[in-house]
Motif scaffolding. Structure first.
Motif, PDB file in Angstrom:
ATOM      1  N   LEU A   1     -28.555  33.856   4.926  1.00  0.00           N
ATOM      2  CA  LEU A   1     -27.181  34.346   5.123  1.00  0.00           C
ATOM      3  C   LEU A   1     -26.309  33.274   5.785  1.00  0.00           C
ATOM      4  N   ILE A   2     -26.860  32.619   6.791  1.00  0.00           N
ATOM      5  CA  ILE A   2     -26.105  31.552   7.456  1.00  0.00           C
ATOM      6  C   ILE A   2     -25.902  30.387   6.496  1.00  0.00           C
ATOM      7  N   ALA A   3     -26.905  30.089   5.669  1.00  0.00           N
ATOM      8  CA  ALA A   3     -26.781  28.999   4.695  1.00  0.00           C
ATOM      9  C   ALA A   3     -25.624  29.259   3.721  1.00  0.00           C
ATOM     10  N   GLY A   4     -25.444  30.510   3.330  1.00  0.00           N
ATOM     11  CA  GLY A   4     -24.325  30.846   2.460  1.00  0.00           C
ATOM     12  C   GLY A   4     -22.994  30.542   3.123  1.00  0.00           C
ATOM     13  N   MET A   5     -22.900  30.847   4.408  1.00  0.00           N
ATOM     14  CA  MET A   5     -21.666  30.551   5.144  1.00  0.00           C
ATOM     15  C   MET A   5     -21.490  29.041   5.329  1.00  0.00           C
ATOM     16  N   VAL A   6     -22.576  28.331   5.600  1.00  0.00           N
ATOM     17  CA  VAL A   6     -22.512  26.867   5.747  1.00  0.00           C
ATOM     18  C   VAL A   6     -22.024  26.248   4.440  1.00  0.00           C
ATOM     19  N   TYR A   7     -22.570  26.716   3.320  1.00  0.00           N
ATOM     20  CA  TYR A   7     -22.147  26.194   2.017  1.00  0.00           C
ATOM     21  C   TYR A   7     -20.655  26.435   1.786  1.00  0.00           C
ATOM     22  N   THR A   8     -20.210  27.657   1.986  1.00  0.00           N
ATOM     23  CA  THR A   8     -18.814  28.006   1.730  1.00  0.00           C
ATOM     24  C   THR A   8     -17.881  27.188   2.609  1.00  0.00           C
ATOM     25  N   PHE A   9     -18.176  27.115   3.906  1.00  0.00           N
ATOM     26  CA  PHE A   9     -17.344  26.357   4.834  1.00  0.00           C
ATOM     27  C   PHE A   9     -17.314  24.875   4.463  1.00  0.00           C
ATOM     28  N   SER A  10     -18.473  24.290   4.204  1.00  0.00           N
ATOM     29  CA  SER A  10     -18.520  22.849   3.925  1.00  0.00           C
ATOM     30  C   SER A  10     -17.874  22.510   2.585  1.00  0.00           C
ATOM     31  N   SER A  11     -18.004  23.377   1.591  1.00  0.00           N
ATOM     32  CA  SER A  11     -17.354  23.146   0.304  1.00  0.00           C
ATOM     33  C   SER A  11     -15.835  23.163   0.460  1.00  0.00           C
ATOM     34  N   LYS A  12     -15.321  24.140   1.205  1.00  0.00           N
ATOM     35  CA  LYS A  12     -13.874  24.213   1.437  1.00  0.00           C
ATOM     36  C   LYS A  12     -13.402  23.038   2.290  1.00  0.00           C
ATOM     37  N   LEU A  13     -14.218  22.603   3.231  1.00  0.00           N
ATOM     38  CA  LEU A  13     -13.868  21.451   4.063  1.00  0.00           C
ATOM     39  C   LEU A  13     -13.712  20.201   3.205  1.00  0.00           C
TER      40      LEU A  13
END
Length: 160
Positions: A17-29
């Motif tokens: 679940l945290i990995a999904g958030m890390v992916y989304t945040f880093s992709s948008k960054l």
């Protein structure tokens, strides 16, 4: 996959679940920073690779560490002390340093030789057109004038 042999199933779900958030945040960054990563390799491999290592340092269970390695190894911070977490952080830093140290000169040389990026026209037309005779994902046709200009300047007729 860094901690797959040493975390409990519930911890694997939390890590995911945290990995999904890390992916989304880093992709948008990366998009905000205008860093070109068409296949999102950086969010998947850099950011989530680092998260996987750090998560092992947090969630490694003593029972699974003992089964995978031995009783003499440290578990994650949530079960034991911070020794495994510190080792994982140093591992992430080492991997970043090694990768940057090896790849920066390589990419710099490619840039000097003009081989780092394709030319703007080829990028606009699409590499699928220039290398594979057609669009693979974008079902709309490329601009016909751009394709004709590309063929006339690059000498590759892939329209057949």
């Amino acid at each position: 996959s860094a901690g797959c042999s040493v975390v409990e199933p519930w911890a694997a779900a939390v890590i995911g679940l945290i990995a999904g958030m890390v992916y989304t945040f880093s992709s948008k960054l990366l998009q905000r920073l205008k860093i070109d990563d068409a296949v999102d390799a950086i969010p998947v491999h850099l950011f989530n690779g680092a998260w996987g290592c750090i998560a092992t340092g947090l969630f490694a269970s003593p029972r699974h560490v003992a089964n995978a390695y031995s009783e003499d190894h440290n578990a994650g911070l949530f079960y034991d002390n911070a020794k495994l977490l510190v080792a994982e952080l140093f591992g992430v830093l080492f991997i970043l340093t090694w990768t940057m140290g090896v790849m920066t000169p390589f990419f710099y040389i490619l840039k000097i030789l003009g081989m780092f990026r394709v030319d703007p026209l080829e990028e606009k037309v699409g590499l699928d057109i220039s290398h594979h005779k057609g669009a693979a994902y974008d079902l709309s046709e490329p601009n016909k004038e751009d394709v004709e200009l590309y063929v006339s300047t690059h000498g590759k007729d892939h329209s057949a």
